[in-house]
Design an enzyme around this catalytic site. Structure first.
Site, PDB file in Angstrom:
ATOM      1  N   GLU A 158      10.004  10.391 -28.855  1.00 31.53           N
ATOM      2  CA  GLU A 158      11.107  10.015 -29.766  1.00 31.53           C
ATOM      3  C   GLU A 158      10.763   8.763 -30.570  1.00 31.53           C
ATOM      4  O   GLU A 158      11.613   7.922 -30.843  1.00 31.53           O
ATOM      5  CB  GLU A 158      12.418   9.800 -28.995  1.00 31.53           C
ATOM      6  CG  GLU A 158      13.064  11.065 -28.470  1.00 31.53           C
ATOM      7  CD  GLU A 158      13.591  11.980 -29.568  1.00 31.53           C
ATOM      8  OE1 GLU A 158      13.858  11.479 -30.674  1.00 31.53           O
ATOM      9  OE2 GLU A 158      13.724  13.187 -29.313  1.00 31.53           O
ATOM     10  N   GLY A 159       9.504   8.648 -30.926  1.00 38.23           N
ATOM     11  CA  GLY A 159       9.024   7.467 -31.638  1.00 38.23           C
ATOM     12  C   GLY A 159       8.456   6.478 -30.643  1.00 38.23           C
ATOM     13  O   GLY A 159       9.163   6.025 -29.735  1.00 38.23           O
ATOM     14  N   GLY A 188       0.810  -1.226   0.000  1.00 41.21           N
ATOM     15  CA  GLY A 188       0.000   0.000   0.000  1.00 41.21           C
ATOM     16  C   GLY A 188       0.834   1.262   0.000  1.00 41.21           C
ATOM     17  O   GLY A 188       0.441   2.281  -0.576  1.00 41.21           O
TER      18      GLY A 188
END
Length: 378
Positions: free
Chosen positions: A362-363, A339
């Site tokens: 960047e692609g 948690g």
């Protein structure tokens, strides 16, 4: 990877800076959504804003591998602040390579000194990975160009002092030959930049949307020859993807450090969580994959740096492997924190949110797979 004595020294210096100046404030800055101007100023004093640029323009004159080492260490400390520091000079590579002496003096030198922030505007609402089909136009009008269009997902977009804007100056029938790059000052008439709220990534970074309405810039604001913008942008593709890959490697290391520290201290059923064999093996797998990804990134960087022929898919592989690994590390870090992993105090949730971002810019990783597939089967 074996580092030279100089690289080891620089790595140690940057790690000390990141540990002392970034890590202690990371939670506060992330919680408040504060842009880390103070850290940017301190990084400028250490020549960390453009480590790979020549010293003559305010850089540190580092080679590509050393430049990536700096990037890695900053992202290891905190992905948001690391991203901000390493993006201050976005676009200045193109100005340095294709700009005039006047452009370099006016824009690059203030950026490397931390006095100005730069940005690159390529992505549009209808043209992300398909850069060749951008719709923003730049029409010649005497000694000026008139720019119209919208740009989205622009790093530093709403805080940048100047932006390298890519716009169409030629026929859409020849998309690759019809794009040019322009340096646009953020205070010019007709230019508007707004933050893009609700961003998944770290709140210490800036992502903006740009609106250009009859923005007039002089012909002297163009970078290089008209119609060469697409090819100029592609010139830095491999280095750009390696930069993204190493940022993912650095952030993965940071998340893994936090994970290892936590499970070694946290007690469950009367023993540290790290005593559990299943947990140890999960961490071992991540460490092994991280070492492999890091080796691929730096081996590719060495090849690019040496000017030896580099297969087109090498940088794409490095980005794909490193960014995919980062998401896995960050996810495990949250999971094994239980948690507590969902709260910013323990910091792993910041790494987890950032882990999707390098897979997209960047692609996208889908494009990386296409690049690798084309090199394999065509």
């Amino acid at each position: 990877m074996r580092l030279t004595d100089e690289q080891q020294f620089i790595q140690k210096q940057v790690r000390t800076f990141a540990t002392e100046e970034i890590e202690p404030i990371a939670v506060e800055y992330e919680h408040d959504g504060t842009y880390p101007w103070d850290v940017v100023g301190e990084a400028a004093e250490m020549d960390l804003l453009a480590p790979g640029f020549p010293e003559t323009v305010g850089g540190a004159g580092m080679d590509l591998v050393t430049d990536l080492i700096v990037n890695e260490e900053l992202h290891r400390a905190d992905p948001g602040i690391g991203e901000t520091v390493t993006s201050i000079t976005f676009g200045c590579e193109s100005i340095l390579e294709y700009g005039t002496e006047e452009q370099i003096e006016r824009y690059v030198e203030p950026a490397t000194a931390g006095e100005k922030v730069s940005a690159v505007a390529m992505t549009e609402p209808e043209a992300g990975s398909d850069f060749a089909n951008i719709q923003t136009t730049a029409e010649r009008d005497g000694d000026e160009y008139v720019l119209n269009g919208d740009k989205v997902f622009i790093s530093n977009g709403s805080v940048a002092d100047f932006i390298v804007v890519y716009a169409r100056t030629g026929s859409p029938d020849e998309p690759h030959k019809g794009i040019s790059a322009f340096i646009v000052d953020a205070d010019v008439d007709g230019f508007e930049a707004t933050p893009m709220d609700g961003y998944l990534g770290p709140s210490t970074t800036d992502l903006g949307q740009l609106f250009l309405s009859d923005v007039r810039v002089p012909v002297e604001a163009r970078l290089g020859e008209e119609g060469q913008g697409f090819y100029q942008a592609m010139e830095f593709l491999d280095e750009g993807r390696l930069s993204v890959a190493v940022s993912a490697v650095g952030a993965a290391r940071g998340a893994l450090d936090l994970l290892e520290e936590y499970i070694d201290e946290r007690q469950a059923f009367g023993a540290p969580i790290s005593d559990n064999q299943a947990v140890r093996h999960r961490v071992a797998n991540l460490r092994a994959r991280l070492a492999a990804a890091r080796a691929l990134v730096y081996d590719t960087a060495k090849a690019v740096e040496s000017d030896e022929p580099v297969d087109t898919e090498r940088a794409a592989m490095a980005k794909l492997v490193a960014t995919t690994l980062f998401e896995d590390v960050a996810s495990e870090a949250v999971q094994l924190h239980g948690g507590y992993g969902c709260f910013d105090e323990y910091r792993v949730e910041t790494f987890f949110r950032f882990s999707k971002i390098p897979q997209i810019y960047e692609g996208t990783n889908e494009i990386m797979r296409e690049v690798i597939g084309d090199a394999t089967f065509d």
